[in-house]
Design a protein around this motif. Structure first.
Motif, mmCIF file in Angstrom:
data_model
loop_
_atom_site.group_PDB
_atom_site.id
_atom_site.type_symbol
_atom_site.label_atom_id
_atom_site.label_comp_id
_atom_site.label_asym_id
_atom_site.label_seq_id
_atom_site.Cartn_x
_atom_site.Cartn_y
_atom_site.Cartn_z
ATOM 1 N N HIS A 1 0.825 -1.218 0.000
ATOM 2 C CA HIS A 1 0.000 0.000 0.000
ATOM 3 C C HIS A 1 0.856 1.263 0.000
ATOM 4 O O HIS A 1 0.537 2.236 -0.695
ATOM 5 N N GLN A 2 1.947 1.258 0.757
ATOM 6 C CA GLN A 2 2.825 2.432 0.784
ATOM 7 C C GLN A 2 3.443 2.675 -0.595
ATOM 8 O O GLN A 2 3.483 3.809 -1.078
ATOM 9 N N ALA A 3 3.910 1.622 -1.239
ATOM 10 C CA ALA A 3 4.501 1.762 -2.577
ATOM 11 C C ALA A 3 3.448 2.215 -3.587
ATOM 12 O O ALA A 3 3.719 3.077 -4.433
ATOM 13 N N ALA A 4 2.246 1.665 -3.503
ATOM 14 C CA ALA A 4 1.178 2.059 -4.434
ATOM 15 C C ALA A 4 0.838 3.538 -4.261
ATOM 16 O O ALA A 4 0.662 4.263 -5.252
ATOM 17 N N GLY A 5 0.767 3.991 -3.030
ATOM 18 C CA GLY A 5 0.498 5.404 -2.780
ATOM 19 C C GLY A 5 1.605 6.300 -3.303
ATOM 20 O O GLY A 5 1.349 7.361 -3.869
ATOM 21 N N THR A 6 2.845 5.853 -3.140
ATOM 22 C CA THR A 6 3.985 6.636 -3.614
ATOM 23 C C THR A 6 4.010 6.701 -5.134
ATOM 24 O O THR A 6 4.198 7.775 -5.710
ATOM 25 N N PHE A 7 3.820 5.565 -5.789
ATOM 26 C CA PHE A 7 3.762 5.567 -7.260
ATOM 27 C C PHE A 7 2.643 6.481 -7.745
ATOM 28 O O PHE A 7 2.796 7.212 -8.720
ATOM 29 N N SER A 8 1.495 6.442 -7.065
ATOM 30 C CA SER A 8 0.343 7.255 -7.477
ATOM 31 C C SER A 8 0.612 8.745 -7.397
ATOM 32 O O SER A 8 0.044 9.521 -8.158
ATOM 33 N N LYS A 9 1.470 9.159 -6.453
ATOM 34 C CA LYS A 9 1.761 10.584 -6.276
ATOM 35 C C LYS A 9 2.868 11.087 -7.197
ATOM 36 O O LYS A 9 3.062 12.296 -7.310
ATOM 37 N N ASP A 10 3.582 10.175 -7.840
ATOM 38 C CA ASP A 10 4.719 10.562 -8.682
ATOM 39 C C ASP A 10 4.210 11.084 -10.024
ATOM 40 O O ASP A 10 3.588 10.336 -10.786
ATOM 41 N N PRO A 11 4.457 12.349 -10.360
ATOM 42 C CA PRO A 11 3.948 12.911 -11.620
ATOM 43 C C PRO A 11 4.589 12.268 -12.861
ATOM 44 O O PRO A 11 4.041 12.388 -13.953
ATOM 45 N N ASP A 12 5.706 11.576 -12.682
ATOM 46 C CA ASP A 12 6.361 10.921 -13.814
ATOM 47 C C ASP A 12 5.847 9.508 -14.063
ATOM 48 O O ASP A 12 6.269 8.857 -15.013
ATOM 49 N N VAL A 13 4.964 9.031 -13.203
ATOM 50 C CA VAL A 13 4.418 7.678 -13.342
ATOM 51 C C VAL A 13 2.999 7.775 -13.877
ATOM 52 O O VAL A 13 2.148 8.419 -13.277
ATOM 53 N N ASN A 14 2.752 7.113 -14.985
ATOM 54 C CA ASN A 14 1.444 7.143 -15.625
ATOM 55 C C ASN A 14 0.583 5.994 -15.097
ATOM 56 O O ASN A 14 0.192 5.094 -15.820
ATOM 57 N N TRP A 15 0.326 6.014 -13.787
ATOM 58 C CA TRP A 15 -0.490 4.996 -13.133
ATOM 59 C C TRP A 15 -0.997 5.573 -11.831
ATOM 60 O O TRP A 15 -0.260 6.232 -11.106
ATOM 61 N N LYS A 16 -2.242 5.326 -11.524
ATOM 62 C CA LYS A 16 -2.831 5.768 -10.258
ATOM 63 C C LYS A 16 -3.521 4.586 -9.601
ATOM 64 O O LYS A 16 -4.286 3.867 -10.226
ATOM 65 N N TRP A 17 -3.236 4.402 -8.317
ATOM 66 C CA TRP A 17 -3.825 3.330 -7.542
ATOM 67 C C TRP A 17 -5.240 3.707 -7.128
ATOM 68 O O TRP A 17 -5.461 4.795 -6.603
ATOM 69 N N GLN A 18 -6.173 2.819 -7.390
ATOM 70 C CA GLN A 18 -7.540 3.022 -6.928
ATOM 71 C C GLN A 18 -7.785 2.000 -5.821
ATOM 72 O O GLN A 18 -7.953 0.812 -6.097
ATOM 73 N N ARG A 19 -7.736 2.464 -4.582
ATOM 74 C CA ARG A 19 -7.882 1.582 -3.421
ATOM 75 C C ARG A 19 -9.054 0.642 -3.602
ATOM 76 O O ARG A 19 -10.117 1.054 -4.036
ATOM 77 N N GLY A 20 -8.831 -0.613 -3.288
ATOM 78 C CA GLY A 20 -9.885 -1.609 -3.371
ATOM 79 C C GLY A 20 -10.052 -2.211 -4.741
ATOM 80 O O GLY A 20 -10.842 -3.129 -4.915
ATOM 81 N N LYS A 21 -9.305 -1.725 -5.736
ATOM 82 C CA LYS A 21 -9.449 -2.262 -7.092
ATOM 83 C C LYS A 21 -8.184 -2.956 -7.571
ATOM 84 O O LYS A 21 -8.060 -3.266 -8.727
ATOM 85 N N GLY A 22 -7.217 -3.185 -6.676
ATOM 86 C CA GLY A 22 -5.982 -3.866 -7.066
ATOM 87 C C GLY A 22 -5.041 -3.003 -7.807
ATOM 88 O O GLY A 22 -5.188 -1.854 -7.998
#
Length: 115
Positions: free
Chosen positions: A94-115
């Protein structure tokens, strides 16, 4: 995970062995542990109760068997350079998913509960 080669230090994902090429998105944990975005996405989809005591590769905590975590299947072929004992706990997933989601250079956003 890090390994030394004649041209320097190579950083690779502990879970799949893919080398970081400064294009592939990765996050580092403690003592040089690394997970790539592809493995993290899989971890979000496949996390479950681990079934035995383990040490999380990313945070190094010793955790109980009933802790939710993810590890690549031990019976599947893994590339040289991957850590055959790599496990990531749910907190680190969860911590890594949140961090990736906040990175403007990463074209991916975590949607909690959806994997």
């Amino acid at each position: 995970m890090q390994r030394h080669e004649s041209d320097g230090v190579i950083i690779s994902c502990d879970f799949c062995g893919t080398d970081w090429d400064q294009v592939k998105t990765m996050i580092e944990g403690h003592h040089g542990s690394v997970i790539c975005l592809d493995c993290l996405k899989t971890a979000l989809e496949q996390e479950r109760e681990h079934g035995e005591r383990f040490a999380c590769t990313m945070c190094l905590r010793e955790l109980r068997a009933d802790t939710h975590a993810w590890a690549p299947p031990r019976n599947s072929p893994r590339p040289e350079g991957s850590n055959l004992l790599a496990v990531i706990c749910l907190d680190c997933i969860h911590q890594a998913a949140g961090t990736f989601s906040k990175d403007p250079d990463v074209n991916w956003k975590w949607q909690r509960g959806k994997g």
